[in-house]
Scaffold this motif. Structure first.
Motif, PDB file in Angstrom:
ATOM      1  N   LEU A  77       0.857  -1.186   0.000  1.00  0.00           N
ATOM      2  CA  LEU A  77       0.000   0.000   0.000  1.00  0.00           C
ATOM      3  C   LEU A  77       0.889   1.232   0.000  1.00  0.00           C
ATOM      4  N   ALA A  78       0.658   2.134  -0.923  1.00  0.00           N
ATOM      5  CA  ALA A  78       1.474   3.349  -1.042  1.00  0.00           C
ATOM      6  C   ALA A  78       0.580   4.578  -0.974  1.00  0.00           C
ATOM      7  N   VAL A  79       1.033   5.577  -0.207  1.00  0.00           N
ATOM      8  CA  VAL A  79       0.263   6.813  -0.127  1.00  0.00           C
ATOM      9  C   VAL A  79       0.437   7.617  -1.410  1.00  0.00           C
ATOM     10  N   HIS A  80      -0.586   8.357  -1.749  1.00  0.00           N
ATOM     11  CA  HIS A  80      -0.523   9.402  -2.772  1.00  0.00           C
ATOM     12  C   HIS A  80      -0.942  10.706  -2.102  1.00  0.00           C
ATOM     13  N   ALA A  81      -0.126  11.725  -2.251  1.00  0.00           N
ATOM     14  CA  ALA A  81      -0.454  13.038  -1.695  1.00  0.00           C
ATOM     15  C   ALA A  81       0.247  14.106  -2.512  1.00  0.00           C
ATOM     16  N   GLN A  82      -0.261  15.315  -2.405  1.00  0.00           N
ATOM     17  CA  GLN A  82       0.383  16.435  -3.071  1.00  0.00           C
ATOM     18  C   GLN A  82       1.826  16.552  -2.591  1.00  0.00           C
ATOM     19  N   ASP A  83       2.760  16.720  -3.511  1.00  0.00           N
ATOM     20  CA  ASP A  83       4.169  16.898  -3.166  1.00  0.00           C
ATOM     21  C   ASP A  83       4.330  18.243  -2.470  1.00  0.00           C
ATOM     22  N   GLN A  84       4.425  18.194  -1.138  1.00  0.00           N
ATOM     23  CA  GLN A  84       4.454  19.425  -0.356  1.00  0.00           C
ATOM     24  C   GLN A  84       5.759  20.193  -0.540  1.00  0.00           C
ATOM     25  N   PHE A  85       6.851  19.486  -0.825  1.00  0.00           N
ATOM     26  CA  PHE A  85       8.129  20.166  -0.988  1.00  0.00           C
ATOM     27  C   PHE A  85       8.283  20.776  -2.380  1.00  0.00           C
ATOM     28  N   ALA A  86       7.315  20.560  -3.247  1.00  0.00           N
ATOM     29  CA  ALA A  86       7.322  21.238  -4.546  1.00  0.00           C
ATOM     30  C   ALA A  86       6.654  22.605  -4.465  1.00  0.00           C
ATOM     31  N   LYS A  87       5.982  22.880  -3.351  1.00  0.00           N
ATOM     32  CA  LYS A  87       5.328  24.177  -3.183  1.00  0.00           C
ATOM     33  C   LYS A  87       6.385  25.234  -2.871  1.00  0.00           C
ATOM     34  N   PRO A  88       6.335  26.400  -3.498  1.00  0.00           N
ATOM     35  CA  PRO A  88       7.385  27.416  -3.315  1.00  0.00           C
ATOM     36  C   PRO A  88       7.625  27.789  -1.860  1.00  0.00           C
ATOM     37  N   GLU A  89       6.561  27.830  -1.055  1.00  0.00           N
ATOM     38  CA  GLU A  89       6.738  28.252   0.332  1.00  0.00           C
ATOM     39  C   GLU A  89       7.510  27.228   1.156  1.00  0.00           C
ATOM     40  N   SER A  90       7.618  25.979   0.666  1.00  0.00           N
ATOM     41  CA  SER A  90       8.320  24.944   1.423  1.00  0.00           C
ATOM     42  C   SER A  90       9.830  25.007   1.244  1.00  0.00           C
ATOM     43  N   VAL A  91      10.324  25.956   0.454  1.00  0.00           N
ATOM     44  CA  VAL A  91      11.763  26.195   0.430  1.00  0.00           C
ATOM     45  C   VAL A  91      12.246  26.486   1.848  1.00  0.00           C
ATOM     46  N   ASP A  92      11.421  27.216   2.610  1.00  0.00           N
ATOM     47  CA  ASP A  92      11.660  27.391   4.041  1.00  0.00           C
ATOM     48  C   ASP A  92      10.899  26.281   4.747  1.00  0.00           C
ATOM     49  N   GLU A  93      11.640  25.282   5.248  1.00  0.00           N
ATOM     50  CA  GLU A  93      11.008  24.083   5.792  1.00  0.00           C
ATOM     51  C   GLU A  93      10.079  24.387   6.962  1.00  0.00           C
ATOM     52  N   ARG A  94      10.289  25.503   7.633  1.00  0.00           N
ATOM     53  CA  ARG A  94       9.417  25.855   8.750  1.00  0.00           C
ATOM     54  C   ARG A  94       7.970  25.977   8.308  1.00  0.00           C
ATOM     55  N   ASN A  95       7.738  26.353   7.072  1.00  0.00           N
ATOM     56  CA  ASN A  95       6.367  26.519   6.593  1.00  0.00           C
ATOM     57  C   ASN A  95       5.623  25.187   6.515  1.00  0.00           C
ATOM     58  N   TYR A  96       6.360  24.102   6.259  1.00  0.00           N
ATOM     59  CA  TYR A  96       5.722  22.791   6.150  1.00  0.00           C
ATOM     60  C   TYR A  96       5.161  22.351   7.493  1.00  0.00           C
ATOM     61  N   TYR A  97       5.790  22.768   8.575  1.00  0.00           N
ATOM     62  CA  TYR A  97       5.390  22.297   9.893  1.00  0.00           C
ATOM     63  C   TYR A  97       4.486  23.282  10.628  1.00  0.00           C
ATOM     64  N   LYS A  98       3.963  24.247   9.911  1.00  0.00           N
ATOM     65  CA  LYS A  98       2.949  25.126  10.482  1.00  0.00           C
ATOM     66  C   LYS A  98       1.567  24.539  10.221  1.00  0.00           C
ATOM     67  N   ALA A  99       0.587  25.041  10.934  1.00  0.00           N
ATOM     68  CA  ALA A  99      -0.777  24.543  10.755  1.00  0.00           C
ATOM     69  C   ALA A  99      -1.195  24.688   9.300  1.00  0.00           C
ATOM     70  N   ASP A 100      -1.810  23.629   8.774  1.00  0.00           N
ATOM     71  CA  ASP A 100      -2.257  23.621   7.387  1.00  0.00           C
ATOM     72  C   ASP A 100      -3.697  24.130   7.333  1.00  0.00           C
TER      73      ASP A 100
END
Length: 419
Positions: free
Chosen positions: A85-108
């Motif tokens: 079983l493999a997950v499929h999800a939007q590639d979060q690190f392809a989003k421009p704001e995720s260049v700063d990794e802190r943005n990934y770990y903020k509330a979505d």
């Protein structure tokens, strides 16, 4: 070409490196599963997953790569019996704001109350099911779509039920879903659980400061009728899943702040009434605070009590090395793997792999370690990332061979514990 590279580890204690593989040039790895002589390694920057023949652990070789759909990552997977079983999800690190990794770990809180159709997305969201009758050539047989960002991580150890974290439109972030696998060609979500305040579509209002972090399920580990859930900055959440259609809260324990939160794994050791809880370090140089591995007494599941924490690696000043230092993952005692209630195998990112003996649960002690050399080049496409090892996931087979991956580009390492 697969390159086997046995560079001397930067540090080792009671461990011996016996094999290495660059995963066919896709040297970034996240979750790993090993079954019948084949390792299945999920990627994050390379997307998709690879199949590696490890029947000769000294000479592992990549035999297949299954790409994810465009703009999609499949960074987590599960293997049991003949199913993957493999997950499929939007590639979060392809989003421009995720260049700063802190943005990934903020509330979505991107969510809107009204659902949008899956046809409007440029990525795949859900869970893919593969048949492993030919272990080197996974064949997709099913797919479960979700209306939202997708799945993050699954727990499946056979039988009818799987459990996962899913970000579905209408919710602030990832929640718990129960999945009926009676027909693996058509898996179906039958139940949902979320913390109060997460269901925006139903008019709920978050009861926590959104600036504080992510109240978001990383994943559950299920034993019997209890799901032990790492809820990131919501910490430990214990859920009764006896009724698959209507899971209910048993209790929540939150220690963030003063600790850093980011809870990732909650591994029950049922024969000893213990729970190992991992808080994931997610930012460089411990910027996100103190992230322990905790030991809880769970004689009363509705009242878990913390009794100790693991000692941090002390052979080097890893905070000064750069990148992430601190826990990420542990070997999860899956059926078909090594199951131990005294030895805990954990990954510490730039601190490598560690083995702790918890024979005395009040005083865990480190008894093994291996820190690989830094990768020779990056797979992480984000600018400015330090070129350091990021030991990410670990799987220990029934023979005691230890397989561990690297997030940043170090490939797959295979080692033995001599302790």
């Amino acid at each position: 070409m697969t390159i086997n590279d046995l560079r001397q580890p930067a540090h080792a204690l009671n461990m011996r490196l016996i094999g290495h593989c660059d995963q066919g040039g896709r040297a970034d790895g996240t979750q790993i599963m090993v079954r019948d002589g084949y390792a299945y390694v999920a990627h994050i920057f390379s997307r998709g997953f690879s199949v590696i023949d490890v029947r000769d652990p000294a000479r592992p070789r990549t035999v297949n790569y299954i790409p994810a759909p465009p703009n999609t990552w499949s960074l987590h997977l599960q293997v049991h019996d003949n199913l993957l079983l493999a997950v499929h999800a939007q590639d979060q690190f392809a989003k421009p704001e995720s260049v700063d990794e802190r943005n990934y770990y903020k509330a979505d809180t991107h969510d809107i109350s009204k659902a949008t159709g899956t046809e409007d997305r440029d990525y795949s969201a859900g869970m893919a099911v593969y048949n492993l009758s030919d272990p080197a050539n996974p064949r997709q047989i099913g797919f479960m779509p979700v209306n939202g960002v997708g799945l993050h991580r699954i727990w499946y150890v056979g039988g009818r039920w799987a459990y996962a974290s899913a970000q579905i439109e209408g919710f602030t972030d990832f929640i718990l879903v129960t999945i009926d696998m009676a027909d693996p060609t058509r898996p179906e979500i039958v139940g949902k659980f979320w913390l109060p305040g997460m269901n925006i579509a139903a008019g709920e209002t978050p009861e926590w400061p959104l600036a504080q972090g992510r109240y978001s399920l990383h994943h559950p580990i299920v034993h019997g009728d209890i799901a032990w859930c790492g809820w990131r900055d919501g910490c430990l959440v214990v859920v009764d899943v006896a009724d698959k259609a209507a899971p209910k809260l048993l209790t929540q324990r939150n220690w963030a702040p003063p600790f850093g939160g980011g809870t990732h794994n909650c591994l029950p050791l049922p024969d000893r009434d213990l729970l190992i809880v991992v808080d994931e370090a997610v930012l460089d140089n411990e910027e996100d605070g103190d992230k322990p591995i905790w030991v809880f007494d769970i004689r009363e599941p509705a009242n878990p009590v913390s009794i100790s924490t693991f000692p941090k690696p002390s052979d080097r000043d890893y905070r000064a090395v750069g990148g992430h230092f601190g826990p990420h993952n542990i070997h999860e005692n899956r059926p078909g793997s090594l199951v131990s209630d005294t030895l805990i195998f954990s990954t510490w990112q730039n601190g490598g792999l560690r083995v702790h003996d918890i024979s005395d649960p009040y005083s865990p002690r480190e008894v093994g370690a291996m820190v690989p050399q830094a990768p020779r080049h990056h797979v992480d496409h984000r600018p400015g990332r330090p070129l350091v090892i990021n030991t990410t996931d670990v799987f220990v087979d029934t023979a005691g061979l230890i397989y561990f991956t690297d997030f940043s580009g170090g490939g797959l390492h295979i080692a033995e514990f001599d302790g």
